[in-house]
Design a protein around this motif. Structure first.
Motif, PDB file in Angstrom:
ATOM      1  N   VAL A 239      44.894  34.967  37.130  1.00 52.25           N
ATOM      2  CA  VAL A 239      43.606  35.161  36.452  1.00 52.25           C
ATOM      3  C   VAL A 239      42.531  35.477  37.515  1.00 52.25           C
ATOM      4  O   VAL A 239      41.711  36.397  37.351  1.00 52.25           O
ATOM      5  CB  VAL A 239      43.215  33.888  35.640  1.00 52.25           C
ATOM      6  N   GLN A 240      42.577  34.739  38.630  1.00 50.52           N
ATOM      7  CA  GLN A 240      41.606  35.004  39.718  1.00 50.52           C
ATOM      8  C   GLN A 240      41.768  36.432  40.237  1.00 50.52           C
ATOM      9  O   GLN A 240      40.784  37.145  40.469  1.00 50.52           O
ATOM     10  CB  GLN A 240      41.829  34.024  40.883  1.00 50.52           C
ATOM     11  N   ALA A 241      43.030  36.857  40.406  1.00 53.10           N
ATOM     12  CA  ALA A 241      43.268  38.216  40.923  1.00 53.10           C
ATOM     13  C   ALA A 241      42.755  39.266  39.935  1.00 53.10           C
ATOM     14  O   ALA A 241      42.235  40.313  40.331  1.00 53.10           O
ATOM     15  CB  ALA A 241      44.762  38.424  41.193  1.00 53.10           C
ATOM     16  N   THR A 242      42.898  38.971  38.639  1.00 51.84           N
ATOM     17  CA  THR A 242      42.386  39.906  37.622  1.00 51.84           C
ATOM     18  C   THR A 242      40.856  40.005  37.729  1.00 51.84           C
ATOM     19  O   THR A 242      40.296  41.105  37.633  1.00 51.84           O
ATOM     20  CB  THR A 242      42.820  39.448  36.211  1.00 51.84           C
ATOM     21  N   SER A 243      40.195  38.876  37.953  1.00 48.15           N
ATOM     22  CA  SER A 243      38.724  38.930  38.113  1.00 48.15           C
ATOM     23  C   SER A 243      38.355  39.751  39.347  1.00 48.15           C
ATOM     24  O   SER A 243      37.401  40.525  39.326  1.00 48.15           O
ATOM     25  CB  SER A 243      38.106  37.558  38.332  1.00 48.15           C
ATOM     26  N   LEU A 244      39.152  39.565  40.410  1.00 46.68           N
ATOM     27  CA  LEU A 244      38.897  40.366  41.618  1.00 46.68           C
ATOM     28  C   LEU A 244      39.041  41.851  41.303  1.00 46.68           C
ATOM     29  O   LEU A 244      38.224  42.674  41.685  1.00 46.68           O
ATOM     30  CB  LEU A 244      39.902  40.006  42.712  1.00 46.68           C
ATOM     31  N   GLY A 245      40.129  42.173  40.596  1.00 46.91           N
ATOM     32  CA  GLY A 245      40.393  43.561  40.222  1.00 46.91           C
ATOM     33  C   GLY A 245      39.232  44.146  39.440  1.00 46.91           C
ATOM     34  O   GLY A 245      38.798  45.270  39.706  1.00 46.91           O
ATOM     35  N   THR A 264      50.204  37.394  48.709  1.00 45.12           N
ATOM     36  CA  THR A 264      49.185  38.410  49.038  1.00 45.12           C
ATOM     37  C   THR A 264      49.521  39.723  48.319  1.00 45.12           C
ATOM     38  O   THR A 264      48.638  40.395  47.796  1.00 45.12           O
ATOM     39  CB  THR A 264      49.083  38.665  50.561  1.00 45.12           C
ATOM     40  N   ILE A 265      50.819  40.058  48.290  1.00 40.71           N
ATOM     41  CA  ILE A 265      51.214  41.330  47.656  1.00 40.71           C
ATOM     42  C   ILE A 265      50.912  41.289  46.156  1.00 40.71           C
ATOM     43  O   ILE A 265      50.390  42.244  45.591  1.00 40.71           O
ATOM     44  CB  ILE A 265      52.710  41.634  47.921  1.00 40.71           C
ATOM     45  N   ASP A 266      51.197  40.133  45.512  1.00 39.28           N
ATOM     46  CA  ASP A 266      50.951  40.049  44.067  1.00 39.28           C
ATOM     47  C   ASP A 266      49.458  40.079  43.757  1.00 39.28           C
ATOM     48  O   ASP A 266      49.046  40.662  42.748  1.00 39.28           O
ATOM     49  CB  ASP A 266      51.629  38.805  43.484  1.00 39.28           C
ATOM     50  N   THR A 267      48.646  39.486  44.621  1.00 38.81           N
ATOM     51  CA  THR A 267      47.181  39.577  44.423  1.00 38.81           C
ATOM     52  C   THR A 267      46.784  41.052  44.510  1.00 38.81           C
ATOM     53  O   THR A 267      46.033  41.566  43.686  1.00 38.81           O
ATOM     54  CB  THR A 267      46.427  38.749  45.509  1.00 38.81           C
ATOM     55  N   ALA A 268      47.333  41.733  45.523  1.00 40.23           N
ATOM     56  CA  ALA A 268      46.986  43.147  45.734  1.00 40.23           C
ATOM     57  C   ALA A 268      47.426  44.015  44.562  1.00 40.23           C
ATOM     58  O   ALA A 268      46.697  44.907  44.121  1.00 40.23           O
ATOM     59  CB  ALA A 268      47.634  43.654  47.023  1.00 40.23           C
ATOM     60  N   LYS A 269      48.633  43.743  44.045  1.00 42.42           N
ATOM     61  CA  LYS A 269      49.159  44.582  42.949  1.00 42.42           C
ATOM     62  C   LYS A 269      48.223  44.534  41.746  1.00 42.42           C
ATOM     63  O   LYS A 269      47.952  45.549  41.118  1.00 42.42           O
ATOM     64  CB  LYS A 269      50.544  44.098  42.537  1.00 42.42           C
ATOM     65  N   ILE A 271      45.040  43.918  41.724  1.00 40.39           N
ATOM     66  CA  ILE A 271      43.791  44.653  42.025  1.00 40.39           C
ATOM     67  C   ILE A 271      44.049  46.163  41.979  1.00 40.39           C
ATOM     68  O   ILE A 271      43.285  46.934  41.419  1.00 40.39           O
ATOM     69  CB  ILE A 271      43.235  44.229  43.409  1.00 40.39           C
ATOM     70  N   CYS A 272      45.174  46.564  42.571  1.00 36.15           N
ATOM     71  CA  CYS A 272      45.525  47.986  42.669  1.00 36.15           C
ATOM     72  C   CYS A 272      45.703  48.636  41.298  1.00 36.15           C
ATOM     73  O   CYS A 272      45.341  49.803  41.119  1.00 36.15           O
ATOM     74  CB  CYS A 272      46.853  48.102  43.419  1.00 36.15           C
ATOM     75  N   GLU A 273      46.270  47.865  40.370  1.00 32.68           N
ATOM     76  CA  GLU A 273      46.484  48.424  39.027  1.00 32.68           C
ATOM     77  C   GLU A 273      45.195  48.901  38.381  1.00 32.68           C
ATOM     78  O   GLU A 273      45.202  49.763  37.524  1.00 32.68           O
ATOM     79  CB  GLU A 273      47.119  47.365  38.117  1.00 32.68           C
ATOM     80  N   MET A 274      44.074  48.327  38.806  1.00 34.06           N
ATOM     81  CA  MET A 274      42.790  48.714  38.189  1.00 34.06           C
ATOM     82  C   MET A 274      42.077  49.794  38.991  1.00 34.06           C
ATOM     83  O   MET A 274      40.920  50.090  38.746  1.00 34.06           O
ATOM     84  CB  MET A 274      41.905  47.478  38.057  1.00 34.06           C
ATOM     85  N   GLN A 275      42.785  50.357  39.985  1.00 31.20           N
ATOM     86  CA  GLN A 275      42.213  51.423  40.815  1.00 31.20           C
ATOM     87  C   GLN A 275      42.888  52.748  40.476  1.00 31.20           C
ATOM     88  O   GLN A 275      44.006  52.759  39.981  1.00 31.20           O
ATOM     89  CB  GLN A 275      42.459  51.111  42.299  1.00 31.20           C
ATOM     90  N   ASP A 276      42.225  53.865  40.815  1.00 27.84           N
ATOM     91  CA  ASP A 276      42.825  55.171  40.533  1.00 27.84           C
ATOM     92  C   ASP A 276      43.852  55.574  41.582  1.00 27.84           C
ATOM     93  O   ASP A 276      44.911  56.083  41.284  1.00 27.84           O
ATOM     94  CB  ASP A 276      41.742  56.262  40.522  1.00 27.84           C
ATOM     95  N   ASP A 277      43.490  55.378  42.836  1.00 26.07           N
ATOM     96  CA  ASP A 277      44.345  55.869  43.909  1.00 26.07           C
ATOM     97  C   ASP A 277      44.300  54.858  45.044  1.00 26.07           C
ATOM     98  O   ASP A 277      43.472  54.927  45.938  1.00 26.07           O
ATOM     99  CB  ASP A 277      43.803  57.233  44.384  1.00 26.07           C
ATOM    100  N   CYS A 278      45.197  53.889  44.945  1.00 28.74           N
ATOM    101  CA  CYS A 278      45.126  52.772  45.891  1.00 28.74           C
ATOM    102  C   CYS A 278      46.529  52.493  46.409  1.00 28.74           C
ATOM    103  O   CYS A 278      47.494  52.523  45.650  1.00 28.74           O
ATOM    104  CB  CYS A 278      44.569  51.573  45.142  1.00 28.74           C
TER     105      CYS A 278
END
Ligand code: F6P
Length: 404
Positions: A239-245, A264-269, A271-278
């Motif tokens: 949930v925290q990672a989703t807020s970051l995203g 760290t990778i799962d936090t990044a994933k 966040i990345c899902e909500m980006q266009d080109d990451c």
């Protein structure tokens, strides 16, 4: 104001950071009020010759005599332009090209003989960085028509340059620089070189445009105070990672650097899902401090079962090396290497993010903030906030912000 003039001639294999360096030097000298211009052979070549031809590796083969002649013509055209720039109002002309072989450099020294001339060789053989740089380079429109062959063609081009590559040695004035570390390896000057001291300083200054430094969100071990290991995120961590995203959705993060640990990778994933080109780049350099024989234990278990470890670490946390593990001090070189890699790749992006761990982020912060060694292991690293760091020639920013 001085009216001294200087030719700076860059040299190095493709993807070694020459053009970024040229841009940095030009911006710095212009801010000092010194008229400076870049003369880039690739840019000139692209404006005169068809991209279909010049993007292909064969165009760079030393055996392709027609192309050798064409490339020489472009180089001479740029030398003439640089010369005329310095003849007029210009003070520094930066020639940006591979200039890999001796023969080309002899022509340069002979043609540009009316002002001091300094060669700068950019060296960087880090395989990870090279692979990532090539992947970024082939995104340029020049390579579009090569589709999935672009990377192979670019690597072949590098190999052709390697065939004629001769490091700087006999030239009168030069600096050889490790362009990943921003570190001078060797320097020689037989002539008086104007602006030398400040140029030297600009060469070794690290730059980061926008770095967001984050600690991974809550992991299964965090809630029970267990250290190390490779635990997954808790539901709350997701949930925290989703807020970051959501918070970073509009920021356009091009690279997220993580450790090789899943938290760290799962936090990044997320966040990345909500980006266009990451892109996520996982580096061992950012793995959490290795607690050796204490990995996966809680602090209470360490105190109870290994009181000597607990006591000795408490007394000297920065220098204490866990048996079979690391200390903050011994981690430092790898963390620095990770930071340099992230900075190098920041040239292809405006915003980058590092998702690290508690001890890792303390070390990264201490790269920017002055702290006595004894105080570094106690820097507060919250999981609900992030650091935004900017360190460029004209801006230094350091802020701790909330994301939700
Ligand atoms: O507790 C989380 C953690 O990241 C551990 O994995 C690591 O050993 C520890 O923090 C580092 O912090 P300290 O140096 O304060 O023990």
């Amino acid at each position: 104001m001085t009216d001294e003039k200087l030719y700076i001639v860059l040299m190095g294999l493709p993807a070694r950071g020459k053009s970024t360096l040229a841009g940095r030097l030009r911006d710095a000298f212009r801010k000092d009020g010194i008229p400076t211009r870049i003369f880039n052979n690739g840019k000139l070549r692209r404006s005169y010759l068809p991209l279909q031809e010049t993007a292909r590796s064969e165009f760079y083969s030393p055996k392709n005599l027609t192309a050798v002649e064409l490339r020489k013509k472009i180089a001479i055209m740029n030398m003439e332009r640089a010369k005329s720039y310095l003849h007029n109002s210009g003070q520094i002309a930066i020639l940006d090209a591979t200039n890999a072989g001796r023969e080309r450099r002899v022509t340069i020294e002979k043609t540009l003989d009316n002002h001091p001339l300094l060669f700068i060789e950019c060296i960087n053989d880090d395989e990870d960085i090279l692979t990532l740089s090539v992947q970024e380079k082939i995104k340029l429109p020049e390579f579009a028509h090569l589709k999935d062959k672009a990377a192979t063609e670019f690597l072949k081009r590098i190999d052709y340059y390697r065939m004629i590559y001769k490091p700087l040695k006999v030239e009168r004035n030069y600096i050889r620089i490790d362009s990943l570390q921003n570190m001078i390896i060797e320097e020689k000057h037989s002539d008086a070189i104007p602006f030398y001291d400040r140029l030297r300083d600009y060469l070794v200054t690290d730059e980061v445009k926008n770095l967001f430094l984050i600690r991974h969100t809550e992991s299964e071990y965090n809630i029970v105070n267990r250290i190390g290991g490779d635990p997954p995120l808790t539901e709350n961590g997701k949930v925290q990672a989703t807020s970051l995203g959501r918070f970073f959705r509009k920021k356009k993060i091009s690279f997220i650097f993580t450790s090789t640990k899943q938290r760290t990778i799962d936090t990044a994933k997320i966040i990345c899902e909500m980006q266009d080109d990451c892109r996520i780049i996982s580096l061992q350099e950012f793995d959490e401090i290795n607690a050796g024989i204490c990995e996966r234990m809680t602090y209470d278990e360490i105190e109870e079962n290994m009181p000597h470890v607990f006591k000795r670490r408490g007394a000297n946390k920065y220098h204490y090396v866990y048996p079979d593990g690391e200390s903050y001090e011994t981690m430092k070189p790898r963390i620095t290497q990770g930071i340099k890699k992230a900075f190098f790749l920041n040239r292809y992006a405006n915003n980058i993010m590092i998702i690290g761990h508690q001890a890792v982020n303390r070390m990264i912060l201490s790269h920017f903030l002055y702290r006595r060694e004894d105080d570094v292991p106690y820097i507060y690293i919250p999981q609900d906030r992030f650091y935004h760091i900017v360190s460029t020639q004209d801006k230094k920013l350091f802020e701790l912000k909330r994301y939700n």
